[in-house]
Motif scaffolding. Structure first.
Motif, PDB file in Angstrom:
ATOM      1  N   THR A 179       3.914  10.914  -6.200  1.00 45.16           N
ATOM      2  CA  THR A 179       5.027  11.551  -6.901  1.00 45.16           C
ATOM      3  C   THR A 179       4.791  11.683  -8.399  1.00 45.16           C
ATOM      4  OG1 THR A 179       6.166   9.405  -7.104  1.00 45.16           O
ATOM      5  CG2 THR A 179       6.705  10.769  -5.191  1.00 45.16           C
ATOM      6  N   ALA A 180       3.708  11.085  -8.910  1.00 44.56           N
ATOM      7  CA  ALA A 180       3.450  11.119 -10.351  1.00 44.56           C
ATOM      8  C   ALA A 180       2.946  12.480 -10.819  1.00 44.56           C
ATOM      9  CB  ALA A 180       2.444  10.033 -10.725  1.00 44.56           C
ATOM     10  N   HIS A 181       2.290  13.235  -9.925  1.00 47.67           N
ATOM     11  CA  HIS A 181       1.678  14.511 -10.317  1.00 47.67           C
ATOM     12  C   HIS A 181       2.002  15.582  -9.277  1.00 47.67           C
ATOM     13  CE1 HIS A 181      -0.503  12.077 -13.226  1.00 47.67           C
ATOM     14  NE2 HIS A 181      -0.900  11.291 -12.237  1.00 47.67           N
ATOM     15  N   PRO A 182       3.264  15.983  -9.172  1.00 46.72           N
ATOM     16  CA  PRO A 182       3.655  16.924  -8.105  1.00 46.72           C
ATOM     17  C   PRO A 182       3.013  18.305  -8.213  1.00 46.72           C
ATOM     18  CG  PRO A 182       5.445  16.600  -9.675  1.00 46.72           C
ATOM     19  CD  PRO A 182       4.412  15.582  -9.994  1.00 46.72           C
ATOM     20  N   ALA A 183       2.558  18.694  -9.406  1.00 47.74           N
ATOM     21  CA  ALA A 183       1.964  20.028  -9.561  1.00 47.74           C
ATOM     22  C   ALA A 183       0.495  20.062  -9.162  1.00 47.74           C
ATOM     23  CB  ALA A 183       2.113  20.495 -11.008  1.00 47.74           C
ATOM     24  N   LEU A 224       0.827  -1.203   0.000  1.00 45.97           N
ATOM     25  CA  LEU A 224       0.000   0.000   0.000  1.00 45.97           C
ATOM     26  C   LEU A 224       0.864   1.257   0.000  1.00 45.97           C
ATOM     27  CD1 LEU A 224      -2.630   1.542   0.125  1.00 45.97           C
ATOM     28  CD2 LEU A 224      -2.687   1.152   2.612  1.00 45.97           C
ATOM     29  N   LEU A 225       1.868   1.307   0.859  1.00 50.85           N
ATOM     30  CA  LEU A 225       2.730   2.485   0.907  1.00 50.85           C
ATOM     31  C   LEU A 225       3.460   2.681  -0.413  1.00 50.85           C
ATOM     32  CD1 LEU A 225       3.914   4.852   2.435  1.00 50.85           C
ATOM     33  CD2 LEU A 225       5.602   3.302   3.462  1.00 50.85           C
ATOM     34  N   ARG A 226       3.890   1.586  -1.020  1.00 51.53           N
ATOM     35  CA  ARG A 226       4.552   1.679  -2.326  1.00 51.53           C
ATOM     36  C   ARG A 226       3.656   2.378  -3.344  1.00 51.53           C
ATOM     37  NH1 ARG A 226       7.891  -0.845  -6.270  1.00 51.53           N
ATOM     38  NH2 ARG A 226       6.759  -1.200  -8.209  1.00 51.53           N
ATOM     39  N   GLU A 227       2.402   1.946  -3.435  1.00 52.57           N
ATOM     40  CA  GLU A 227       1.497   2.538  -4.419  1.00 52.57           C
ATOM     41  C   GLU A 227       1.177   3.990  -4.086  1.00 52.57           C
ATOM     42  OE1 GLU A 227       0.797   1.121  -7.241  1.00 52.57           O
ATOM     43  OE2 GLU A 227       2.023  -0.581  -6.576  1.00 52.57           O
ATOM     44  N   LEU A 228       1.079   4.303  -2.801  1.00 54.68           N
ATOM     45  CA  LEU A 228       0.828   5.688  -2.391  1.00 54.68           C
ATOM     46  C   LEU A 228       1.981   6.598  -2.817  1.00 54.68           C
ATOM     47  CD1 LEU A 228      -0.596   5.066   1.196  1.00 54.68           C
ATOM     48  CD2 LEU A 228      -1.848   6.120  -0.708  1.00 54.68           C
ATOM     49  N   ILE A 229       3.208   6.140  -2.602  1.00 59.36           N
ATOM     50  CA  ILE A 229       4.375   6.945  -2.973  1.00 59.36           C
ATOM     51  C   ILE A 229       4.425   7.146  -4.482  1.00 59.36           C
ATOM     52  CG2 ILE A 229       6.895   6.961  -3.071  1.00 59.36           C
ATOM     53  CD1 ILE A 229       6.906   5.566  -0.346  1.00 59.36           C
TER      54      ILE A 229
END
Length: 248
Positions: free
Chosen positions: A110-114, A101-106
């Protein structure tokens, strides 16, 4: 003197690093989570080296001077956190266990920082909640400050397969075994055999990321047999070296 870059804000986002690539010494005024979704990442500070495969993340506290090095083609996921956001209350660098779960959350965060929308704020809240439950992992090679112990450690950094005893290594460096034993406890916070095992595991992770066969890794890191290496690796990382290649 080497110039240390100061980046006030810790980056949030994704960044690829080629095998052998890195990020030079720098510091920022915020905390940062660094996760390698692919490859193996090492972080080095004055206090030693930390290394993280795909089921580990690295915690970098605000103000810590550090540099990154990639082993194998590596995909970095970076999460910057304000100084007030320290869910584990850690003031030193650390390796953290990363579950599915934490892996997918990270990765998603981080995929859409804006993106500053409400959904992203909720995602961040869940990510912080998961970090609070994240176990700290003892995957760290502390650095020695005393030049006598540092000289012995350097011998093993150069050749992790060196199987000489502490007495024999001390003789080569001109220092007694009792002195070295005392220094290991005082400066490294562990026994010499424990430190040597940590060093070998770090070296093994790097070699595996570079595609070296498991049998060759065991030999080059100083284990007497592949089975002995596999057993130590499994106990340290929760999976075998062979399974390690499929993570990420």
């Amino acid at each position: 003197m080497e110039r240390i870059r100061h980046d006030p804000q810790a980056t949030t986002g994704q960044r690829p690093l080629p095998a052998g690539g890195g990020i030079d010494a720098h510091r920022h005024d915020e905390h940062q989570i660094v996760y390698a979704g692919r490859g193996v990442l090492a972080v080095t500070t004055d206090a030693g080296s930390w290394i993280a495969p795909a089921n580990r993340a690295l915690w970098i506290p605000a103000g810590t001077v550090h540099e990154h090095r990639a082993y194998g083609a590596t995909e970095l996921h970076l999460v910057g956190l304000a100084v007030a956001d320290n869910p584990l209350r850690l003031e030193q660098p650390a390796v953290l266990g990363v579950g599915p779960l934490l892996r997918e959350l990270i990765i998603e965060y981080t995929a859409h920082p804006a993106d500053l929308g409400a959904e992203r704020r909720r995602l961040r809240a869940v990510l912080l909640d998961q970090l609070r439950r994240c176990p700290e992992q003892p995957v760290h090679v502390p650095a020695a400050e005393d030049p006598r112990l540092a000289a012995v450690c350097a011998l093993l950094h150069d050749d992790p397969a060196d199987n000489r005893t502490l007495r024999q290594l001390g003789a080569a460096a001109g220092v007694g075994e009792r002195t070295l034993t005392r220094l290991c406890g005082a400066e490294l916070g562990m026994t010499f055999p424990q430190w040597r095992t940590q060093l070998r595991l770090h070296h093994a992770l790097r070699l595996l990321a570079e595609g070296v066969p498991v049998t060759a890794v065991a030999h080059r890191c100083g284990w007497a047999s592949s089975s002995a290496f596999i057993d130590v690796f499994r106990r340290a990382f929760g999976h075998t070296p062979g399974a390690h290649r499929t993570l990420g």
